[in-house]
Design a protein around this motif. Structure first.
Motif, short mmCIF file in Angstrom:
data_model
loop_
_atom_site.label_atom_id
_atom_site.label_comp_id
_atom_site.label_asym_id
_atom_site.label_seq_id
_atom_site.Cartn_x
_atom_site.Cartn_y
_atom_site.Cartn_z
N TYR A 1 63.05 59.29 53.39
CA TYR A 1 64.34 59.13 53.33
C TYR A 1 65.12 58.44 55.33
O TYR A 1 64.43 59.15 56.28
N PHE B 1 66.52 56.61 58.87
CA PHE B 1 67.64 56.76 59.39
C PHE B 1 67.86 56.41 60.89
O PHE B 1 66.75 56.02 60.57
N SER C 1 71.98 60.35 50.35
CA SER C 1 72.41 58.54 50.54
C SER C 1 73.97 58.54 50.04
O SER C 1 75.04 58.00 49.85
N GLY D 1 75.60 60.78 50.74
CA GLY D 1 77.13 61.61 52.10
C GLY D 1 77.43 62.84 51.83
O GLY D 1 77.76 63.42 53.02
N HIS E 1 73.67 62.30 62.33
CA HIS E 1 73.73 61.64 61.13
C HIS E 1 74.03 61.87 59.35
O HIS E 1 73.65 62.94 58.69
N ALA F 1 74.95 59.95 56.25
CA ALA F 1 75.47 58.47 55.02
C ALA F 1 76.66 58.24 54.85
O ALA F 1 77.53 59.34 54.51
N ASP G 1 73.13 52.69 45.45
CA ASP G 1 72.68 52.31 46.71
C ASP G 1 71.31 53.91 47.15
O ASP G 1 70.78 52.82 47.83
N ASP G 2 71.04 54.43 46.32
CA ASP G 2 69.18 54.43 46.72
C ASP G 2 68.09 53.80 45.61
O ASP G 2 66.75 54.74 45.10
#
Length: 176
Positions: A94, A96, A116, A118, A150, A152, A172-173
């Motif tokens: 992952y 970021f 992903s 959130g 962080h 998403a 999204d992923d």
């Protein structure tokens, strides 16, 4: 009787009558202005006292702010330690952004999906990145706003009306 030191200086010839009288006049004049000097020094002392009180008040305010910041950081650290998720066995990377750099951590498939969408946040604690639930991430941000957290952002994009691929949404992923 004339001041003995003045008399001795006069006899020895080091000073004359004119200088002696001038010194006596200066002494009398300073005696008259002495109350003004006392008033001036009293005002200066009062001003110095007020300045010192203001500096002390500012220092106390800074100390209070520093202790509140340290207390908030300690609470945030405790929240992270108590609620961090275990990432062992994670093979999915992952990525970021953290301080204008791309960072990569390895998480499980389930954690990647939640990240992903959130539902999980990433926070740095003692040089390592930890996964925490999004509600805890909000609390950490409140208590230690200088710590980067962080989460998403999930943004629902509305397709244009004339888009021929509007019915085909890209996940999204999506992994390349």
């Amino acid at each position: 009787m004339v001041n003995s030191l003045q008399a001795q200086l006069l006899k020895s010839g080091l000073v004359d009558e004119k200088k002696l009288k001038q010194a006596q006049r200066a002494k009398k004049k300073s005696a008259r202005t002495e109350p003004e000097k006392i008033h001036d020094t009293a005002a200066a002392v009062e001003k110095a006292r007020a300045d010192k009180a203001e500096r002390d008040r500012q220092l106390n305010q800074q100390r209070k702010e520093e202790s509140a910041r340290k207390e908030g950081e300690a609470q945030a650290r405790q929240l992270i330690e108590q609620n961090k998720l275990d990432r062992t066995g994670g093979e999915t990377p992952y990525q970021f952004a953290n301080k204008n750099k791309i960072k990569k951590i390895y998480v499980t498939e389930e954690q990647f999906g939640k990240l992903s969408r959130g539902q999980l946040g990433v926070v740095r604690l003692s040089g390592t990145f930890e996964l925490i639930p999004v509600d805890i991430a909000g609390k950490v941000s409140e208590r230690a706003p200088q710590w980067p957290v962080h989460i998403a952002r999930v943004e629902a994009q509305t397709p244009a009306e004339d888009d021929p691929y509007a019915a085909f949404q890209v996940p999204d992923d999506l992994m390349w």
